[in-house]
Design an enzyme around this catalytic site. Structure first.
Site, mmCIF file in Angstrom:
data_model
loop_
_atom_site.group_PDB
_atom_site.id
_atom_site.type_symbol
_atom_site.label_atom_id
_atom_site.label_comp_id
_atom_site.label_asym_id
_atom_site.label_seq_id
_atom_site.Cartn_x
_atom_site.Cartn_y
_atom_site.Cartn_z
ATOM 1 N N HIS A 30 0.834 -1.200 0.000
ATOM 2 C CA HIS A 30 0.000 0.000 0.000
ATOM 3 C C HIS A 30 0.868 1.248 0.000
ATOM 4 O O HIS A 30 2.066 1.201 0.264
ATOM 5 C CB HIS A 30 -0.938 -0.005 1.206
ATOM 6 C CG HIS A 30 -0.224 -0.062 2.534
ATOM 7 N ND1 HIS A 30 0.349 -1.226 3.022
ATOM 8 C CD2 HIS A 30 0.034 0.893 3.462
ATOM 9 C CE1 HIS A 30 0.905 -0.987 4.200
ATOM 10 N NE2 HIS A 30 0.737 0.297 4.491
ATOM 11 N N CYS A 65 4.616 9.675 10.131
ATOM 12 C CA CYS A 65 4.313 8.719 9.074
ATOM 13 C C CYS A 65 2.810 8.694 8.861
ATOM 14 O O CYS A 65 2.031 9.120 9.717
ATOM 15 C CB CYS A 65 4.772 7.307 9.451
ATOM 16 S SG CYS A 65 6.551 7.131 9.694
ATOM 17 N N GLU A 112 5.019 -1.518 2.315
ATOM 18 C CA GLU A 112 4.713 -0.160 1.879
ATOM 19 C C GLU A 112 5.587 0.305 0.709
ATOM 20 O O GLU A 112 6.787 0.004 0.649
ATOM 21 C CB GLU A 112 4.904 0.831 3.036
ATOM 22 C CG GLU A 112 3.927 0.628 4.171
ATOM 23 C CD GLU A 112 4.010 1.728 5.222
ATOM 24 O OE1 GLU A 112 3.013 1.932 5.931
ATOM 25 O OE2 GLU A 112 5.078 2.368 5.343
#
Length: 515
Positions: A30, A65, A112
């Site tokens: 993602h 983040c 990620e």
């Protein structure tokens, strides 16, 4: 309603959305972002994640983040999340991206495509206690020391970031945003000069993985006696040292600190730039496009022994010994054979031969007074590039990437895209110098200015945009290969990235491009 995360391909192309906890339980790839804020002195703002976070609670990490929402631009999401977590607003600049797949706490997985942003702030945070337990400003030396001694205190993604880019890479992110910030804050005065029309615009590129000036000097100390011995650049030792071939080797090959191995790259630069100057580009040193084909054909004998009969062999040997350019090439290839396997040596020779073919084509353009279209020039530039230098990555590093892996189409795509990006950077940094009489007429900005009938500034901006587009193609190609790469291929790909970063930094500072 549970937050939906954006699922992406290895190149960050959106493939769908899924609930946040499903994404982390199943390890679905993602889109994400990481923010690093520095103070004006270069200290990094570290956040300790709140203990109640759904994973990695209590661990120290970078400033902030998060994940962009469906339909939300990543840069917008980064600014939103910085305000939500740390109560701060700051101009952010994207400095890198990274792909990682790691197990975190509570049986969750982070997989990620992470966009890395950096910025500078002169204010302390007002942290949201639900997000951040604590915070502190640390020098990068302190960060590196703490990660080395107590790695388990830090999130896995922050450790991977420091591991991949190096603490010097993180420092270069600070320097990059500091320069942009300083440029924005400078007043624009009426009538102020804008500098050379051939000034190089900012280029999209990783920050150098290592800057060790003492090591660079040590390599140059080994190189200069070799330059003098083979006879290239006669009477120009100070000029050659100012070119910084040792610094080039230090910057581009960050996986070894052995000066004698780094010397091989410096010798490659010296030998090939001598050939470029004396045979191809600089008419002030005797270059003549009408005889380049003949010269380069004989130069093949300096790359690989030519076996003649006893009647003709002495004639060839005397000729090879009489030309310093050929002596330099021959001595360089001897060093390659000392450090490389036969397969690696053949690879190095192949890349140089391909460059010779494209050099001959450029000579023909000059003789016929042709101006090639930009597409043809760019195709030619892939071979007439730094590929011969890139072919040394594993040799200098002291390992061997198998020939079938080096030549695999997906790996070859990465290597050639990197070569094209580095040679376009070379065209940009050498554009001003090449306006001088007697130096070669072909570089990308000049061709664009003529083909598009635009100003030098516009041509330089277009050239930089082409460089950046190729860099994005390179990153996408790398991300396609990385998930299934062997440890040797991972090391080679990291070597490519280090090489790209070091190449731009060297061009920015080398005396070769000062007018």
């Amino acid at each position: 309603m549970e937050e939906q995360l954006i699922l992406v391909s290895p190149t960050d192309r959106q493939t769908g959305v899924a609930p946040k906890m499903q994404v982390h339980h199943q390890g679905l790839r993602h889109r994400a972002f990481s923010i690093l804020l520095f103070d004006p002195q270069g200290r990094l703002l570290m956040q300790q994640r709140a203990f109640g976070k759904y994973h990695s609670g209590g661990l120290w990490t970078n400033t902030c983040c998060g994940h962009p929402r469906k339909g939300e631009r990543t840069a917008v999401a980064a600014n939103r999340r910085l305000q939500e977590e740390m109560g701060m607003t700051c101009r952010l600049q994207k400095v890198a991206s990274m792909l990682y797949h790691e197990q975190v706490s509570d049986q969750l997985i982070e997989h990620e495509f992470d966009h890395v942003f950096a910025g500078i702030s002169q204010t302390d945070p007002i942290a949201n206690p639900e997000e951040a337990e604590s915070w502190q400003w640390l020098s990068l030396e302190e960060v590196a020391e703490q990660i080395e001694h107590t790695p388990d205190m830090f999130t896995i993604w922050f450790r991977r970031m420091v591991e991949q880019f190096g603490i010097e890479g993180v420092r270069q992110w600070f320097e990059s945003v500091r320069k942009v910030s300083a440029a924005r804050s400078m007043p624009s005065l009426p009538g102020a000069k804008t500098g050379s029309p051939w000034a190089v615009p900012p280029l999209y590129c990783p920050a150098p993985f290592r800057v060790d000036e003492a090591l660079a000097g040590g390599v140059d100390d080994l190189l200069m006696p070799w330059i003098e011995k083979v006879g290239i650049f006669p009477g120009q030792l100070d000029r050659v040292r100012a070119m910084g071939f040792g610094r080039f080797a230090m910057l581009c090959h960050s996986d070894t600190d052995d000066p004698r191995r780094l010397l091989l790259q410096a010798q490659c630069m010296g030998a090939l730039f001598a050939l470029d100057d004396y045979y191809c580009d600089d008419e002030r040193t005797g270059s003549d496009p009408r005889v380049i084909g003949r010269r380069l054909t004989v130069a093949l004998a300096a790359l690989e022994p030519v076996h003649l009969t006893s009647r003709f062999q002495p004639l060839l040997d005397r000729f090879l010994d009489s030309d310093p350019v050929l002596v330099g090439l021959s001595h360089y290839m001897q060093r390659v054979t000392e450090l490389a396997t036969p397969a690696q040596t053949a690879r190095v020779r192949h890349e140089i031969c391909a460059m010779f073919v494209s050099m001959t084509a450029e000579a023909n353009w000059r003789v016929e007074q042709l101006m090639p279209p930009v597409w043809e020039y760019l195709a030619h530039r892939q071979a007439n590039s730094f590929l011969p230098c890139l072919s040394l990555i594993d040799i200098v590093g002291g390992y061997e990437l198998p020939a079938n892996v080096y030549s695999a189409p997906e790996v070859r795509r990465i290597t050639t895209l990197a070569a094209s990006a580095t040679i376009i950077a070379n065209d940009l940094f050498s554009a001003r110098k090449e306006q001088q009489a007697g130096i070669g007429d072909f570089n990308l900005p000049l061709l664009l200015a003529r083909e598009q009938q635009c100003s030098p500034q516009q041509a330089m901006a277009q050239s930089a945009a082409i460089h950046d587009e190729i860099m994005h193609l390179y990153e996408a190609a790398e991300l396609d290969v990385l998930p299934n790469a062997s440890p040797l291929l991972e090391r080679y790909l990291r070597g490519i990235k280090s090489w790209l970063a070091g190449n731009v930094e060297w061009h920015r500072t080398s005396g070769r491009y000062q007018v």
